[in-house]
Design a protein around this motif. Structure first.
Motif: not given
Length: 116
Positions: A65-75
């Motif tokens: 969903k748009k409310s979840i922003t996964l960041e670069y290199h997040e696991v």
């Protein structure tokens, strides 16, 4: 419930900590964090298959969903099978417009393994 919602599974963030190992060194400890809904889809395109032959790990698209922003290199971890993914793009880059009725955000990811 939308078709997109029916394809979502439960994932969780993996939190990393550095802790003393009791012998003067440091141990890396991974623990499950907050849960969220997402979908992971393997990229089977010709370009992805060529990249895989050149050493790039399996390429996935993670949809949330748009409310979840996964960041670069997040696991993150898919709870149904324990599969672990590392995010390989910026989560702020690819989402549906705010005025759209479709509520989704996408990032690229690779299967990932813990290293010692």
């Amino acid at each position: 419930m939308s078709l997109l919602d029916t394809q979502m599974e439960t994932f969780c963030y993996l939190n990393v900590s550095k802790l003393p190992d009791g012998e003067g060194g440091i141990s890396t400890v991974w623990t499950d964090g907050a849960e969220f809904k997402a979908n992971a889809r393997l990229d089977n395109s010709t370009q992805a298959k060529i990249a895989e032959q050149m050493g790039v790990t399996s390429l996935y698209t993670i949809t949330t969903k748009k409310s979840i922003t996964l960041e670069y290199h997040e696991v993150i971890k898919r709870l149904s099978d324990g599969e672990i993914f590392r995010i390989t793009s910026n989560g702020k880059d690819n989402k549906t417009p705010d005025f759209a009725t479709l509520d989704m955000r996408q990032v690229s990811a690779e299967k990932w393994r813990f290293t010692k």
